[in-house]
Each structure stands twice: as structure tokens, then as C-alpha cells.
Scaffold this active site. Structure first.
Site, PDB file in Angstrom:
ATOM      1  CG  ASP A  74     -38.180  -0.591  18.136  1.00 23.82           C
ATOM      2  OD1 ASP A  74     -38.121  -1.766  18.562  1.00 23.82           O
ATOM      3  OD2 ASP A  74     -38.834  -0.259  17.126  1.00 23.82           O
ATOM      4  CB  ALA A 121     -39.480   0.431  32.431  1.00 26.08           C
ATOM      5  CB  SER A 122     -43.230   3.684  29.371  1.00 29.63           C
ATOM      6  OG  SER A 122     -43.844   2.773  28.470  1.00 29.63           O
ATOM      7  NE  ARG A 123     -48.331   2.287  28.181  1.00 37.17           N
ATOM      8  CZ  ARG A 123     -47.793   2.646  27.020  1.00 37.17           C
ATOM      9  NH1 ARG A 123     -47.197   1.736  26.266  1.00 37.17           N
ATOM     10  NH2 ARG A 123     -47.837   3.874  26.596  1.00 37.17           N
ATOM     11  N   GLY A 124     -47.306  -0.702  32.978  1.00 39.58           N
ATOM     12  CA  GLY A 124     -47.543  -2.112  33.240  1.00 39.58           C
ATOM     13  C   GLY A 124     -46.552  -2.777  34.175  1.00 39.58           C
ATOM     14  CB  ILE A 125     -45.241  -6.252  34.172  1.00 39.36           C
ATOM     15  CG1 ILE A 125     -46.577  -6.980  34.376  1.00 39.36           C
ATOM     16  CG2 ILE A 125     -44.118  -7.025  34.868  1.00 39.36           C
ATOM     17  CD1 ILE A 125     -46.650  -8.341  33.712  1.00 39.36           C
ATOM     18  N   GLY A 126     -43.437  -3.688  33.691  1.00 39.41           N
ATOM     19  CA  GLY A 126     -42.111  -3.073  33.709  1.00 39.41           C
ATOM     20  C   GLY A 126     -42.039  -1.896  34.660  1.00 39.41           C
ATOM     21  CE1 TYR A 163     -47.247 -13.079  23.453  1.00 43.35           C
ATOM     22  CE2 TYR A 163     -48.527 -14.906  24.333  1.00 43.35           C
ATOM     23  CZ  TYR A 163     -47.812 -13.739  24.527  1.00 43.35           C
ATOM     24  OH  TYR A 163     -47.664 -13.233  25.797  1.00 43.35           O
ATOM     25  CE  LYS A 213     -43.791 -13.551  26.774  1.00 41.70           C
ATOM     26  NZ  LYS A 213     -43.307 -12.201  27.159  1.00 41.70           N
TER      27      LYS A 213
END
Length: 418
Positions: A74, A18-23, A168, A172
Site C-alpha cells: 500500500d 501493477a496487478s492490473r490495467g496500465i501498470g 482529484y 494528479k
């Protein structure tokens, strides 16, 4: 955009990455309601290329009206996850919602994926999602409206989603299988477990670092995912579970019909790059690539002229080369064209006024692009974006990925001249 109505006031939301982007976008949306946000992410110190830390995110959350608890986590480390959950419960009294957003990506084929990268993706994406959900379950069972949301795609066994980046995709789809299994496992506990995935590419700092700044034009803002997830977690957990949901479809169900404001560049709102793992997007990409039955027949009819077409494309490219373009690009490209029109071509945008033609470049290429001739024509006629072709497995890139994707701008400029 979807307006908040304080439905999440006082609710505690545990968000990974949640420090950047979508989160962070999800966190800020919930913060407007006065929610408690646990920022579970690794970035405590500024990253040299990616902006934002758990502490800068916490400051923004509190400015929005929420309460924040930044935790260095992490998601591969069980001890760190358990500690963050315990700290969250001690501070806020429980956990109501879990957003499994943390993810690692490497769009590489089997031979190009080292096991360290394989382990990174699967340990963060699949194992991390399982671990965080597992540790939070005792507290979710005590909540009056518990939700788990995994930022992962609809499950599919279509080989096209696997062949270009199987490692990948496994990671996902592992997140999505967690949603499917846990939804059934904990339905009697009233815990909703769903997956949400974007219809189009979402512009984040990580994607820009991977694909370059040009990706901004063809992407939507992370806020569309923030709004979609917000709408989902505001619902009664007993009313929806075990679903694979698309951001745009969620918002349409909320009455939103105009998505212009979500586009990073409104002028490109109808030219957005479709995200992968969505079957409807595959149909659209095939249309963009002239892959209808009628067009396949037309391609067969034109096979004899293909060598002339490729030569024409490179003749046009050569005529439009200049020192300014060379200065901006600074790269040499090799094109390995496969199929009935197989051949090798080069584009030198590193030396002098530039050069283009048949054969290999005189110096080692910075990026080598391998594709079928049909996809080659589609890209240089502006019908298929290199980024879309890459993520769909229609284009293989070895070497410098960012430099390879700089070709998109050149292709746009050439479209009207071909």
C-alpha cells in the site's frame, strides 16, 4: 504496435499498481525483454469486481520471459514501501526504473467529496508517488540508465480541469509536480523524471466498474500506455527529463502512424473519448459541443425555440420507449436543465413501458443529471458523450453514476431520429 528489442533485459523495474490495467501492461511489455519486474500493489486476494492479483500478474510476467517479484504494498504505508524496495534490491541487486502508476479516483465536486476520499486520493496519488520515488533514489543513483515515470497529466492552471473534481485534480497534479521538481533536483545525477498521460480514455477494469461496459467502445487498450512508457524508458536518461508526454505523441516519434490496433473496438477508432487534462482535447470537445464562435451565435439566435427543442427530444424519446429498453436499463432519470431554457424533465426506464416528459418523476430518480441546455442538446444529438461531458465538468451527476452513463446507448439510438 511497438516491437520490443530486449533493451531492458536484466533491468529492474519497480511498478506500483501493477496487478492490473496500465501498470500490468507496462510490466508485460518490459517482461518481453527479460526485465525484472517488482509488482508493488495491494491486491493479494482476488477482488470481487476487479480481476487480477500481484500473483496472477507475476505468472503472466514470467510467461512473457521476465522475472517477477510480487510485493504486497500500500503506497500510503512507508514501512511496506521500504520493505518492498529492500526485497527488490536483495533479489535483483538494485533498481533501475520506477513507474509511479498506483492511483485513486473520485470524480466528485467539493461538496460531494468526503475527507476520507480526499485523503485516499492525495495519499495514494501525490504522497505515494513522492514516497516511492524517495525510497528508490539511493538505488537509482547507482543505475547506468535510471528513470522515474509518473502516470500523471501535463500541468495546467485552466479552471476547467479543477471545477468538476478539484480534489482529484489536486492529487494528479501533485504527481506531475513531483516529476517537475525531481527532474530538476536530480538532473545532475542523470536520473530522468518524466510524466506520461494518455490522449484518450484507457479501458481498464476499474474504469469499467466506474463508468460501465459501454466505455469500452470509446477507449483504447492499456497496451498503448505500455508501449509508450517502454519507448521512454529505453531512451538515455540524460537525453530526456522534466517532460510531460502524451502516449500517442511518444509513439508517433517512434514511427507509429496507425493506432487502429490500440482501439478496444476498431469500429470506434475515430470516436474515442478524449482524456481530460490535455488542452488539445479541450479544443476538440468544444468543437464536438458546437462551442465555436459561429455556433455560439447560432445558439443565441435559437434561444426562443429551445423549449420546443427539448419538448421535441422528449417526444421522440417517448415514442421509442418499450419494455425491453426498460428491462435493460432499470433506472429513473431526472434532468435539471439550466440556462435560459431552465426546466426539469424526467425519463422513467424502470416501470412498465417507460415514460418521459416535463417535471419530476413520480418516484425518486436513480440518477439526476444537471447541465446547461447547450450541453443537453449536444448530448441528445450525439455530439457530446455523457462520459466526456461528465469528466469535463459539463455534466453533473448525483446518484448512480453507472446507470447515468447507460444513457449513452439510448442517445446513440435516438441520434438519427432527432
Amino acid at each position: 504496435m511497438l516491437e520490443c528489442c530486449r533493451k531492458l533485459a536484466g533491468r529492474t523495474i519497480f511498478i506500483t499498481g501493477a496487478s492490473r490495467g496500465i501498470g500490468k501492461s507496462i510490466a508485460l511489455k518490459a517482461a518481453k525483454d527479460g526485465a525484472n519486474i517488482v509488482i508493488a500493489a495491494k491486491t493479494a486476494e482476488p477482488h470481487p469486481k476487479l480481476p487480477g492479483t500481484i500473483y496472477t500478474a507475476a505468472k503472466e510476467i514470467e510467461q512473457m520471459g521476465g522475472k517477477a517479484l510480487p510485493c504486497v504494498v500500500d503506497v500510503r504505508d512507508e514501512t511496506q514501501v521500504i520493505s518492498a524496495v529492500e526485497n527488490a534490491v536483495n533479489k535483483f541487486g538494485g533498481i533501475d526504473i520506477v513507474i509511479n502508476n498506483a492511483s485513486a479516483i473520485s470524480l466528485t465536486g467539493t461538496e460531494s467529496t468526503d475527507m476520507k476520499k480526499y485523503d485516499l486520493m492525495n495519499n495514494i496519488n501525490t504522497r505515494g508517488t513522492f514516497l516511492v520515488s524517495k525510497v528508490c533514489l539511493p538505488y537509482l543513483k547507482k543505475s547506468t540508465n535510471p528513470h522515474i515515470v509518473n502516470i500523471s497529466p501535463p500541468l495546467s492552471i485552466n479552471p476547467i480541469w479543477f471545477k468538476a473534481h478539484v480534489a482529484y485534480t489536486i492529487s494528479k497534479f501533485g504527481m506531475s509536480m513531483c516529476a517537475l521538481g525531481m527532474a530538476a533536483e536530480f538532473q545532475n545525477d542523470g536520473i530522468a523524471v518524466n510524466a506520461v498521460w494518455p490522449k484518450t480514455a484507457i479501458h481498464t477494469a476499474a474504469i469499467e466498474m466506474l463508468m460501465g461496459s459501454e466505455s469500452n467502445n470509446y477507449s483504447r487498450k492499456p497496451e498503448i500506455m505500455g508501449d509508450a512508457v517502454y519507448a521512454l524508458i529505453c531512451k538515455d536518461s540524460k537525453s530526456i527529463t522534466g517532460q510531460f508526454l502524451i502516449d500517442e505523441e511518444i509513439l508517433k516519434s517512434e514511427g507509429i502512424t496507425d493506432f487502429t490496433d490500440y482501439a478496444c473496438n476498431p469500429a470506434y477508432k475515430d470516436k474515442l473519448m478524449p482524456d481530460f487534462f490535455i488542452e488539445q482535447n479541450l479544443e476538440q470537445i468544444d468543437m464536438d459541443n458546437y462551442m465555436t464562435t459561429k455556433n455560439k451565435q447560432q445558439i443565441v439566435q435559437n434561444n426562443n425555440k429551445s423549449e420546443e427543442k427539448i419538448m421535441q427530444i422528449f417526444t421522440v424519446i417517448q415514442a421509442n420507449l418499450n419494455s425491453e429498453l426498460v428491462k435493460k436499463t432499470g433506472a429513473i432519470f431526472q434532468f435539471n436543465v439550466k440556462g435560459d431554457e431552465a426546466g426539469t424533465w424526467f425519463l422513467d426506464l424502470k416501470n412498465g413501458e417507460g415514460a418521459a416528459g416535463k417535471g419530476k418523476p413520480s418516484q425518486p430518480p436513480d440518477a439526476t443529471l444537471t447541465m446547461d441546455s447547450q450541453n443537453f442538446f449536444a448530448m441528445f444529438s450525439g455530439k457530446l458523450k455523457p462520459a466526456s461531458a461528465f469528466v469535463m465538468g459539463k455534466l453533473k451527476i448525483s446518484g448512480d453514476l453507472r446507470k447515468a452513463l447507460k444513457l449513452e446507448k439510448l442517445m446513440v439510438n435516438l441520434k438519427s431520429k432527432l
